[in-house]
Design a protein around this motif. Structure first.
Motif, PDB file in Angstrom:
ATOM      1  N   GLY A   1      -0.914  -2.176   7.200  1.00  0.00           N
ATOM      2  CA  GLY A   1      -0.352  -3.516   7.300  1.00  0.00           C
ATOM      3  C   GLY A   1      -1.156  -4.478   6.436  1.00  0.00           C
ATOM      4  O   GLY A   1      -2.091  -4.101   5.748  1.00  0.00           O
ATOM      5  N   THR A   2      -0.754  -5.721   6.443  1.00  0.00           N
ATOM      6  CA  THR A   2      -1.447  -6.695   5.604  1.00  0.00           C
ATOM      7  C   THR A   2      -2.638  -7.284   6.349  1.00  0.00           C
ATOM      8  O   THR A   2      -2.641  -7.401   7.565  1.00  0.00           O
ATOM      9  CB  THR A   2      -0.502  -7.821   5.175  1.00  0.00           C
ATOM     10  N   LEU A   3      -3.646  -7.650   5.593  1.00  0.00           N
ATOM     11  CA  LEU A   3      -4.849  -8.255   6.139  1.00  0.00           C
ATOM     12  C   LEU A   3      -4.919  -9.713   5.690  1.00  0.00           C
ATOM     13  O   LEU A   3      -4.381 -10.067   4.645  1.00  0.00           O
ATOM     14  CB  LEU A   3      -6.088  -7.493   5.661  1.00  0.00           C
ATOM     15  N   PRO A   4      -5.589 -10.571   6.458  1.00  0.00           N
ATOM     16  CA  PRO A   4      -5.629 -11.999   6.101  1.00  0.00           C
ATOM     17  C   PRO A   4      -6.170 -12.262   4.690  1.00  0.00           C
ATOM     18  O   PRO A   4      -5.695 -13.151   4.003  1.00  0.00           O
ATOM     19  CB  PRO A   4      -6.563 -12.599   7.146  1.00  0.00           C
ATOM     20  N   PHE A   5      -7.135 -11.467   4.249  1.00  0.00           N
ATOM     21  CA  PHE A   5      -7.732 -11.709   2.938  1.00  0.00           C
ATOM     22  C   PHE A   5      -6.959 -11.032   1.804  1.00  0.00           C
ATOM     23  O   PHE A   5      -7.303 -11.189   0.640  1.00  0.00           O
ATOM     24  CB  PHE A   5      -9.206 -11.283   2.909  1.00  0.00           C
TER      25      PHE A   5
ATOM     26  N   PRO B   1      -2.973 -10.667   1.683  1.00  0.00           N
ATOM     27  CA  PRO B   1      -1.600 -10.671   2.196  1.00  0.00           C
ATOM     28  C   PRO B   1      -0.669  -9.803   1.346  1.00  0.00           C
ATOM     29  O   PRO B   1      -0.739  -9.819   0.121  1.00  0.00           O
ATOM     30  CB  PRO B   1      -1.191 -12.137   2.145  1.00  0.00           C
ATOM     31  N   GLY B   2       0.143  -9.006   2.019  1.00  0.00           N
ATOM     32  CA  GLY B   2       1.104  -8.159   1.334  1.00  0.00           C
ATOM     33  C   GLY B   2       0.565  -6.821   0.869  1.00  0.00           C
ATOM     34  O   GLY B   2       1.284  -6.054   0.247  1.00  0.00           O
ATOM     35  N   VAL B   3      -0.699  -6.522   1.174  1.00  0.00           N
ATOM     36  CA  VAL B   3      -1.304  -5.269   0.714  1.00  0.00           C
ATOM     37  C   VAL B   3      -1.632  -4.383   1.910  1.00  0.00           C
ATOM     38  O   VAL B   3      -2.340  -4.790   2.813  1.00  0.00           O
ATOM     39  CB  VAL B   3      -2.599  -5.539  -0.085  1.00  0.00           C
ATOM     40  N   ASP B   4      -1.116  -3.180   1.923  1.00  0.00           N
ATOM     41  CA  ASP B   4      -1.473  -2.175   2.911  1.00  0.00           C
ATOM     42  C   ASP B   4      -2.580  -1.345   2.266  1.00  0.00           C
ATOM     43  O   ASP B   4      -2.338  -0.580   1.334  1.00  0.00           O
ATOM     44  CB  ASP B   4      -0.260  -1.310   3.239  1.00  0.00           C
ATOM     45  N   HIS B   5      -3.802  -1.513   2.713  1.00  0.00           N
ATOM     46  CA  HIS B   5      -4.952  -0.891   2.055  1.00  0.00           C
ATOM     47  C   HIS B   5      -4.896   0.631   2.064  1.00  0.00           C
ATOM     48  O   HIS B   5      -5.259   1.268   1.080  1.00  0.00           O
ATOM     49  CB  HIS B   5      -6.256  -1.386   2.683  1.00  0.00           C
ATOM     50  N   ARG B   6      -4.460   1.209   3.167  1.00  0.00           N
ATOM     51  CA  ARG B   6      -4.388   2.670   3.223  1.00  0.00           C
ATOM     52  C   ARG B   6      -3.367   3.193   2.213  1.00  0.00           C
ATOM     53  O   ARG B   6      -3.650   4.126   1.457  1.00  0.00           O
ATOM     54  CB  ARG B   6      -4.061   3.148   4.628  1.00  0.00           C
ATOM     55  N   ALA B   7      -2.203   2.573   2.172  1.00  0.00           N
ATOM     56  CA  ALA B   7      -1.174   3.001   1.217  1.00  0.00           C
ATOM     57  C   ALA B   7      -1.628   2.785  -0.219  1.00  0.00           C
ATOM     58  O   ALA B   7      -1.400   3.636  -1.089  1.00  0.00           O
ATOM     59  CB  ALA B   7       0.127   2.243   1.483  1.00  0.00           C
ATOM     60  N   ALA B   8      -2.305   1.677  -0.486  1.00  0.00           N
ATOM     61  CA  ALA B   8      -2.789   1.393  -1.836  1.00  0.00           C
ATOM     62  C   ALA B   8      -3.836   2.415  -2.270  1.00  0.00           C
ATOM     63  O   ALA B   8      -3.819   2.886  -3.413  1.00  0.00           O
ATOM     64  CB  ALA B   8      -3.362  -0.015  -1.901  1.00  0.00           C
ATOM     65  N   ASN B   9      -4.740   2.778  -1.362  1.00  0.00           N
ATOM     66  CA  ASN B   9      -5.769   3.768  -1.695  1.00  0.00           C
ATOM     67  C   ASN B   9      -5.176   5.158  -1.878  1.00  0.00           C
ATOM     68  O   ASN B   9      -5.607   5.913  -2.753  1.00  0.00           O
ATOM     69  CB  ASN B   9      -6.863   3.785  -0.628  1.00  0.00           C
ATOM     70  N   ARG B  10      -4.180   5.505  -1.088  1.00  0.00           N
ATOM     71  CA  ARG B  10      -3.506   6.798  -1.264  1.00  0.00           C
ATOM     72  C   ARG B  10      -2.829   6.855  -2.631  1.00  0.00           C
ATOM     73  O   ARG B  10      -2.893   7.865  -3.336  1.00  0.00           O
ATOM     74  CB  ARG B  10      -2.479   7.024  -0.157  1.00  0.00           C
ATOM     75  N   HIS B  11      -2.171   5.767  -3.007  1.00  0.00           N
ATOM     76  CA  HIS B  11      -1.504   5.705  -4.308  1.00  0.00           C
ATOM     77  C   HIS B  11      -2.528   5.787  -5.442  1.00  0.00           C
ATOM     78  O   HIS B  11      -2.325   6.506  -6.425  1.00  0.00           O
ATOM     79  CB  HIS B  11      -0.682   4.423  -4.409  1.00  0.00           C
ATOM     80  N   PHE B  12      -3.635   5.060  -5.309  1.00  0.00           N
ATOM     81  CA  PHE B  12      -4.702   5.071  -6.311  1.00  0.00           C
ATOM     82  C   PHE B  12      -5.240   6.489  -6.509  1.00  0.00           C
ATOM     83  O   PHE B  12      -5.414   6.952  -7.628  1.00  0.00           O
ATOM     84  CB  PHE B  12      -5.810   4.118  -5.874  1.00  0.00           C
ATOM     85  N   ARG B  13      -5.460   7.204  -5.391  1.00  0.00           N
ATOM     86  CA  ARG B  13      -5.921   8.593  -5.453  1.00  0.00           C
ATOM     87  C   ARG B  13      -4.935   9.459  -6.224  1.00  0.00           C
ATOM     88  O   ARG B  13      -5.312  10.247  -7.090  1.00  0.00           O
ATOM     89  CB  ARG B  13      -6.084   9.138  -4.037  1.00  0.00           C
ATOM     90  N   THR B  14      -3.644   9.297  -5.934  1.00  0.00           N
ATOM     91  CA  THR B  14      -2.612  10.096  -6.582  1.00  0.00           C
ATOM     92  C   THR B  14      -2.550   9.819  -8.080  1.00  0.00           C
ATOM     93  O   THR B  14      -2.433  10.745  -8.885  1.00  0.00           O
ATOM     94  CB  THR B  14      -1.247   9.821  -5.920  1.00  0.00           C
ATOM     95  N   VAL B  15      -2.644   8.556  -8.453  1.00  0.00           N
ATOM     96  CA  VAL B  15      -2.601   8.187  -9.867  1.00  0.00           C
ATOM     97  C   VAL B  15      -3.812   8.755 -10.606  1.00  0.00           C
ATOM     98  O   VAL B  15      -3.678   9.319 -11.699  1.00  0.00           O
ATOM     99  CB  VAL B  15      -2.520   6.653 -10.032  1.00  0.00           C
ATOM    100  N   LEU B  16      -4.995   8.614 -10.028  1.00  0.00           N
ATOM    101  CA  LEU B  16      -6.193   9.145 -10.670  1.00  0.00           C
ATOM    102  C   LEU B  16      -6.098  10.660 -10.863  1.00  0.00           C
ATOM    103  O   LEU B  16      -6.418  11.187 -11.932  1.00  0.00           O
ATOM    104  CB  LEU B  16      -7.444   8.804  -9.862  1.00  0.00           C
ATOM    105  N   ALA B  17      -5.662  11.361  -9.821  1.00  0.00           N
ATOM    106  CA  ALA B  17      -5.532  12.821  -9.904  1.00  0.00           C
ATOM    107  C   ALA B  17      -4.485  13.213 -10.953  1.00  0.00           C
ATOM    108  O   ALA B  17      -4.697  14.159 -11.710  1.00  0.00           O
ATOM    109  CB  ALA B  17      -5.173  13.393  -8.541  1.00  0.00           C
ATOM    110  N   ALA B  18      -3.373  12.476 -11.009  1.00  0.00           N
ATOM    111  CA  ALA B  18      -2.325  12.771 -11.983  1.00  0.00           C
ATOM    112  C   ALA B  18      -2.813  12.573 -13.413  1.00  0.00           C
ATOM    113  O   ALA B  18      -2.349  13.245 -14.336  1.00  0.00           O
ATOM    114  CB  ALA B  18      -1.098  11.894 -11.723  1.00  0.00           C
ATOM    115  N   ARG B  19      -3.774  11.687 -13.586  1.00  0.00           N
ATOM    116  CA  ARG B  19      -4.336  11.444 -14.923  1.00  0.00           C
ATOM    117  C   ARG B  19      -5.513  12.367 -15.235  1.00  0.00           C
ATOM    118  O   ARG B  19      -6.162  12.226 -16.253  1.00  0.00           O
ATOM    119  CB  ARG B  19      -4.763   9.991 -15.048  1.00  0.00           C
TER     120      ARG B  19
END
Length: 68
Positions: free
Chosen positions: A9-13, A15-33
């Motif tokens: 979910g979003t955090l006050p600092f 807004p609009g960012v789900d940190h777990r989902a963002a980190n999972r996506h970041f991991r996938t992008v790095l591995a794909a590269r």
């Protein structure tokens, strides 16, 4: 790459960012590269107790123990 399993979910600092989902996506992008990625989801949220568990695992990976 590390994130707490409860950092959803979003955090006050960020807004609009789900940190777990963002980190999972970041991991996938790095591995794909072709980067060597170690990913860890700590039990907990964005708090000191979670950080204590994660810092030990991260240091082991950085220093060659690779057990995250």
């Amino acid at each position: 790459v590390d994130v707490g399993s409860l950092e959803t979910g979003t955090l006050p600092f960020a807004p609009g960012v789900d940190h777990r989902a963002a980190n999972r996506h970041f991991r996938t992008v790095l591995a794909a590269r072709g980067y060597d990625v170690t990913y860890h989801e700590a039990r907990g949220g964005h708090e000191f107790a979670t950080f204590r568990e994660s810092i030990v695992k991260g240091l082991r990976v950085l220093l060659g123990g690779r057990t995250a």
